[in-house]
Scaffold this motif. Structure first.
Motif, mmCIF file in Angstrom:
data_model
loop_
_atom_site.group_PDB
_atom_site.id
_atom_site.type_symbol
_atom_site.label_atom_id
_atom_site.label_comp_id
_atom_site.label_asym_id
_atom_site.label_seq_id
_atom_site.Cartn_x
_atom_site.Cartn_y
_atom_site.Cartn_z
ATOM 1 N N SER A 74 60.559 57.745 60.270
ATOM 2 C CA SER A 74 62.005 57.696 60.433
ATOM 3 C C SER A 74 62.565 59.046 60.011
ATOM 4 O O SER A 74 61.900 59.817 59.309
ATOM 5 C CB SER A 74 62.624 56.583 59.579
ATOM 6 N N CYS A 75 63.781 59.345 60.426
ATOM 7 C CA CYS A 75 64.391 60.602 60.015
ATOM 8 C C CYS A 75 65.845 60.361 59.621
ATOM 9 O O CYS A 75 66.427 59.324 59.956
ATOM 10 C CB CYS A 75 64.269 61.675 61.090
ATOM 11 N N SER A 76 66.419 61.329 58.926
ATOM 12 C CA SER A 76 67.693 61.081 58.271
ATOM 13 C C SER A 76 68.737 62.136 58.573
ATOM 14 O O SER A 76 68.436 63.261 58.979
ATOM 15 C CB SER A 76 67.489 60.992 56.756
ATOM 16 N N SER A 77 69.965 61.750 58.312
ATOM 17 C CA SER A 77 71.081 62.682 58.389
ATOM 18 C C SER A 77 71.059 63.594 57.171
ATOM 19 O O SER A 77 70.273 63.406 56.238
ATOM 20 C CB SER A 77 72.408 61.913 58.433
ATOM 21 N N GLY A 78 71.942 64.583 57.165
ATOM 22 C CA GLY A 78 72.026 65.483 56.028
ATOM 23 C C GLY A 78 72.785 66.747 56.382
ATOM 24 O O GLY A 78 73.249 66.924 57.513
ATOM 25 N N PHE A 79 72.896 67.617 55.379
ATOM 26 C CA PHE A 79 73.662 68.853 55.563
ATOM 27 C C PHE A 79 73.181 69.876 54.539
ATOM 28 O O PHE A 79 72.953 69.548 53.380
ATOM 29 C CB PHE A 79 75.159 68.580 55.386
#
Length: 343
Positions: free
Chosen positions: A223-228
């Motif tokens: 799975s992969c995720s949002s971020g900044f």
């Protein structure tokens, strides 16, 4: 978008039409084919070893021969932006989901009209998975619901709502009646399609989970995720067997990671995955150690939205600003990945 059919751009290597890297050259030729879409491309998948299917903000679903650069068919039936496309590799049928709250089945060898429609959600459809024999699909939405559909009749077989379960992606687990799902509530769930009930929940992550994929053997998922600015922005490898625990994390992107796929084991000696991100980069990772093996910047592409393996050596990467990129992976003299065509 809107590029000339014969336009060519130059970079660091040269690509010949037969698909080999030319050694000791300082020029890379990227073949610019006729664009598949007139706006941002949101999703791409491989229909077979030569044909891909994509959907975009222009509300069109397009079948494209990525080897020859030819648009084969354009399918129009949605009233809103396409959010996802999905199919079983080698099938004649493929499916699309849209902001118009519906999913549609198309037949590549049929006419250009929808072969089946699946209305039933109250908001944009953001998840779409097809079971191995294409007899059922599962859709998920920002309305917190999942729906299981009979493909032949268009009947909704099951509908389940979980509060705050804003679905971001769905993926059917090979050879199992199980569906993997990511959500904005940061939870990754496994659903049993036989009653559309949650069979397992992985430990909650720190960021929104944007996408998921399952290994061909069905043993692992990512799975992969949002971020900044590098916070979040990771992919995670999970065990789908007895422990169902986190195995490894892949950190190195600087913005939201939008797609993650397992690479064919025949391509690279070590098991590997690929990720794409809003930071306009595609990365290849050692699946077992988490080490980044290669980074390819796609400058000017804008956010990257979707990855698809199209054969043992090529990846498709969809983007906001520059259509679909065809990427070649070569491991003859050390791992390399480069853009060879754009459409």
């Amino acid at each position: 978008m809107g590029k000339l059919h014969s336009k060519i751009k130059h970079n660091t290597y040269k690509y010949r039409t037969e698909g080999y890297l030319e050694e000791n050259s300082s020029v890379k030729v990227v073949q610019e084919y006729k664009p598949a879409h007139t706006d941002a491309v949101s999703s791409v998948t491989a229909l077979n070893s030569a044909i891909c299917v994509s959907g975009g903000k222009d509300k069109m679903v397009v079948a494209y021969n990525w080897k020859s650069g030819d648009i084969l068919k354009k399918f129009k039936g949605h009233e809103g932006e396409i959010t996802k496309v999905a199919c079983v590799l080698g099938s004649n049928q493929f499916f699309s989901a849209s902001r118009d709250k519906t999913a549609i089945m198309w037949e590549f060898n049929g006419n250009l009209q929808p072969a089946q429609q699946f209305p039933g959600h109250d908001m944009v459809v953001t998840g779409l998975a097809v079971n191995p024999d294409s007899s059922q699909i599962c859709t998920g939405s920002r309305d917190n619901t999942l729906c299981l559909w009979d493909v032949s009749t268009g009947e909704c077989l099951q509908k389940v709502t979980i509060s705050r379960n804003l679905v971001t992606h769905l993926c059917w687990i090979p050879r199992e009646p199980l569906i993997l799902q990511t959500s904005e509530d940061k939870i990754i769930r496994i659903w049993d399609s036989r009653g559309l009930q949650v069979a397992h929940r992985f430990p909650i992550k720190q960021h929104i989970q944007t996408y998921c994929d399952v290994s061909p053997d069905g043993y692992n998922c990512i799975s992969c995720s949002s971020g900044f600015e590098g916070e979040g922005c990771e992919a995670t490898l999970w065990d789908l067997r007895q422990t169902r625990s986190k195995i490894c994390e892949y950190k190195g992107h600087f913005q939201t990671v939008t797609s993650c796929v397992f690479l064919p084991i025949e391509l690279i000696p070590t098991p590997a995955i690929a990720t794409s991100s809003f930071d306009s980069k595609v990365k290849i990772w050692n699946r077992d150690t988490g080490a980044c093996l290669f980074t390819l910047p796609l400058d000017g592409s804008g956010p990257l939205t979707s990855l698809a393996v199209c054969d043992l050596s090529f990846l498709l990467c969809a983007s906001f600003n520059s259509g679909i990129h065809l990427l070649k992976i070569n491991n003859i003299k050390g791992l390399q990945m480069q853009e060879v065509a754009n459409f």
